[in-house]
Design a protein around this motif. Sequence first.
Motif, PDB file in Angstrom:
ATOM      1  N   SER A 112      11.942   4.385   5.931  1.00  0.00           N
ATOM      2  CA  SER A 112      10.858   3.731   5.138  1.00  0.00           C
ATOM      3  C   SER A 112      11.136   2.785   4.044  1.00  0.00           C
ATOM      4  N   LYS A 113      10.307   1.861   3.731  1.00  0.00           N
ATOM      5  CA  LYS A 113      10.549   0.726   2.806  1.00  0.00           C
ATOM      6  C   LYS A 113       9.927   1.315   1.651  1.00  0.00           C
ATOM      7  N   ALA A 114      10.732   1.121   0.285  1.00  0.00           N
ATOM      8  CA  ALA A 114      10.191   1.502  -0.780  1.00  0.00           C
ATOM      9  C   ALA A 114       9.971   0.399  -1.753  1.00  0.00           C
ATOM     10  N   LEU A 115       8.878   0.517  -2.589  1.00  0.00           N
ATOM     11  CA  LEU A 115       8.639  -0.676  -3.348  1.00  0.00           C
ATOM     12  C   LEU A 115       9.230  -0.464  -4.812  1.00  0.00           C
ATOM     13  N   ASN A 116       9.754   0.732  -5.096  1.00  0.00           N
ATOM     14  CA  ASN A 116      10.296   1.147  -6.229  1.00  0.00           C
ATOM     15  C   ASN A 116      10.862   2.330  -6.372  1.00  0.00           C
ATOM     16  N   ASP A 117      11.692   2.755  -7.439  1.00  0.00           N
ATOM     17  CA  ASP A 117      12.483   4.031  -7.500  1.00  0.00           C
ATOM     18  C   ASP A 117      11.502   5.280  -7.229  1.00  0.00           C
ATOM     19  N   TYR A 118      10.252   5.146  -7.890  1.00  0.00           N
ATOM     20  CA  TYR A 118       9.460   6.256  -7.982  1.00  0.00           C
ATOM     21  C   TYR A 118       8.904   6.689  -6.357  1.00  0.00           C
ATOM     22  N   HIS A 119       8.698   5.360  -5.878  1.00  0.00           N
ATOM     23  CA  HIS A 119       8.217   5.409  -4.336  1.00  0.00           C
ATOM     24  C   HIS A 119       9.123   6.034  -3.495  1.00  0.00           C
ATOM     25  N   GLU A 120      10.545   5.537  -3.854  1.00  0.00           N
ATOM     26  CA  GLU A 120      11.670   6.409  -3.050  1.00  0.00           C
ATOM     27  C   GLU A 120      11.844   7.817  -3.217  1.00  0.00           C
ATOM     28  N   LYS A 121      11.584   8.202  -4.388  1.00  0.00           N
ATOM     29  CA  LYS A 121      11.548   9.822  -4.724  1.00  0.00           C
ATOM     30  C   LYS A 121      10.804  10.392  -3.751  1.00  0.00           C
ATOM     31  N   VAL A 140      14.939   2.204   2.153  1.00  0.00           N
ATOM     32  CA  VAL A 140      15.511   0.774   1.985  1.00  0.00           C
ATOM     33  C   VAL A 140      14.644  -0.017   0.795  1.00  0.00           C
ATOM     34  N   HIS A 141      15.197  -0.612   0.041  1.00  0.00           N
ATOM     35  CA  HIS A 141      14.686  -1.594  -0.733  1.00  0.00           C
ATOM     36  C   HIS A 141      14.699  -3.025  -0.380  1.00  0.00           C
ATOM     37  N   PRO A 142      13.740  -3.720   0.196  1.00  0.00           N
ATOM     38  CA  PRO A 142      13.890  -4.958   0.723  1.00  0.00           C
ATOM     39  C   PRO A 142      14.344  -6.087  -0.169  1.00  0.00           C
ATOM     40  N   GLU A 143      13.889  -5.879  -1.821  1.00  0.00           N
ATOM     41  CA  GLU A 143      14.350  -6.853  -2.675  1.00  0.00           C
ATOM     42  C   GLU A 143      15.913  -6.655  -2.693  1.00  0.00           C
ATOM     43  N   ARG A 144      16.433  -5.756  -2.269  1.00  0.00           N
ATOM     44  CA  ARG A 144      17.863  -5.527  -2.344  1.00  0.00           C
ATOM     45  C   ARG A 144      18.661  -5.419  -1.101  1.00  0.00           C
ATOM     46  N   ASP A 201       0.826  -1.217   0.033  1.00  0.00           N
ATOM     47  CA  ASP A 201      -0.105   0.226   0.023  1.00  0.00           C
ATOM     48  C   ASP A 201       0.786   1.341  -0.059  1.00  0.00           C
ATOM     49  N   ILE A 202       1.461   1.762  -1.294  1.00  0.00           N
ATOM     50  CA  ILE A 202       2.161   2.848  -1.280  1.00  0.00           C
ATOM     51  C   ILE A 202       1.590   3.983  -0.651  1.00  0.00           C
ATOM     52  N   GLN A 203       0.366   4.245  -0.903  1.00  0.00           N
ATOM     53  CA  GLN A 203      -0.259   5.456  -0.325  1.00  0.00           C
ATOM     54  C   GLN A 203      -0.262   5.578   1.242  1.00  0.00           C
ATOM     55  N   ALA A 204      -0.491   4.289   1.884  1.00  0.00           N
ATOM     56  CA  ALA A 204      -0.446   4.241   3.573  1.00  0.00           C
ATOM     57  C   ALA A 204       0.886   4.288   3.832  1.00  0.00           C
ATOM     58  N   SER A 205       1.916   4.041   3.095  1.00  0.00           N
ATOM     59  CA  SER A 205       3.465   4.191   3.452  1.00  0.00           C
ATOM     60  C   SER A 205       3.754   5.477   3.308  1.00  0.00           C
ATOM     61  N   ILE A 206       3.381   6.368   2.231  1.00  0.00           N
ATOM     62  CA  ILE A 206       3.734   7.677   2.128  1.00  0.00           C
ATOM     63  C   ILE A 206       2.928   8.591   3.232  1.00  0.00           C
ATOM     64  N   LEU A 207       1.724   8.272   3.390  1.00  0.00           N
ATOM     65  CA  LEU A 207       1.156   9.244   4.445  1.00  0.00           C
ATOM     66  C   LEU A 207       1.453   8.803   6.022  1.00  0.00           C
ATOM     67  N   THR A 208       1.871   7.611   6.139  1.00  0.00           N
ATOM     68  CA  THR A 208       2.577   7.221   7.419  1.00  0.00           C
ATOM     69  C   THR A 208       3.812   7.960   7.673  1.00  0.00           C
ATOM     70  N   THR A 209       4.936   7.873   6.619  1.00  0.00           N
ATOM     71  CA  THR A 209       5.954   8.688   6.629  1.00  0.00           C
ATOM     72  C   THR A 209       5.816  10.036   6.895  1.00  0.00           C
ATOM     73  N   LEU A 210       4.748  10.620   6.293  1.00  0.00           N
ATOM     74  CA  LEU A 210       4.649  12.226   6.316  1.00  0.00           C
ATOM     75  C   LEU A 210       4.072  12.516   7.806  1.00  0.00           C
ATOM     76  N   ILE A 211       3.139  11.750   8.428  1.00  0.00           N
ATOM     77  CA  ILE A 211       2.643  12.159   9.471  1.00  0.00           C
ATOM     78  C   ILE A 211       3.774  11.911  10.763  1.00  0.00           C
ATOM     79  N   LEU A 212       4.576  10.951  10.763  1.00  0.00           N
ATOM     80  CA  LEU A 212       5.795  10.320  11.386  1.00  0.00           C
ATOM     81  C   LEU A 212       6.638  11.781  11.396  1.00  0.00           C
ATOM     82  N   LYS A 213       7.098  12.392  10.385  1.00  0.00           N
ATOM     83  CA  LYS A 213       7.948  13.462  10.349  1.00  0.00           C
ATOM     84  C   LYS A 213       7.402  14.639  10.866  1.00  0.00           C
ATOM     85  N   GLU A 214       5.901  14.913  10.521  1.00  0.00           N
ATOM     86  CA  GLU A 214       5.403  16.144  10.999  1.00  0.00           C
ATOM     87  C   GLU A 214       4.985  15.968  12.589  1.00  0.00           C
TER      88      GLU A 214
END
Length: 220
Positions: A98-107, A118-122, A77-90
Amino acid sequence: MKKEFVVIGLGRFGGSICRELTKLGMSVLAMDKNEDLVNEYSNIVTHAVVGDSTDETILKSLGIRNFDHVIVAIGNDIQASILTTLILKELGVKIVTSKALNDYHEKVLRKIGADQVVHPERDMGKRIAHNLVSSNVLDYLELSDKYSIVEIAVNEVIAGYAIAQLDIRAKYGINIVAIKRHHDIIVSPQATEVIQNGDILIVIGSDTDINRFEIKMLQG
């Protein structure tokens, strides 16, 4: 010093982080929306709670900003990942990984303030957990389910001692197979070799024994 971690998301990756941090003697709060997963980890971690990490009220009620480090290991759930990260920093969490599923998610995660991505596949969960706990652990290579080779940066706890004085093999059951010193590598160092600040030890042994040695280096 014992650090306090929160792991949000108890899939394979988050579960691996939880188990390894617990083995290293850290305090771990595990959180997931799935009650079955939370129950599974309730006997492994320090605390386990059922909750939606995108709900700011729930995170506040946990006193999330008081923890040293929060790992967002949410699955697909990329949306939940992004929103959670944002709230935590705020909310003022010191370090968020945070775990990223792809390069765009990481950006996106980096743009909204994730301290580490981090990329768990790597990246293995085990290696990441060790790196989170100690800046001394530089790399972690699994040889099997029970044995690993680890690069450990020397700190003041063991610097200045000869290998024989430390008696690492007898006390911890691990072997120093090499020492990286500046641009040189000392293979199969002699017992009389004095370990210096700035050295990197390459050690081999069981995960349990390596964990005990890491904890010794952390606590002094």
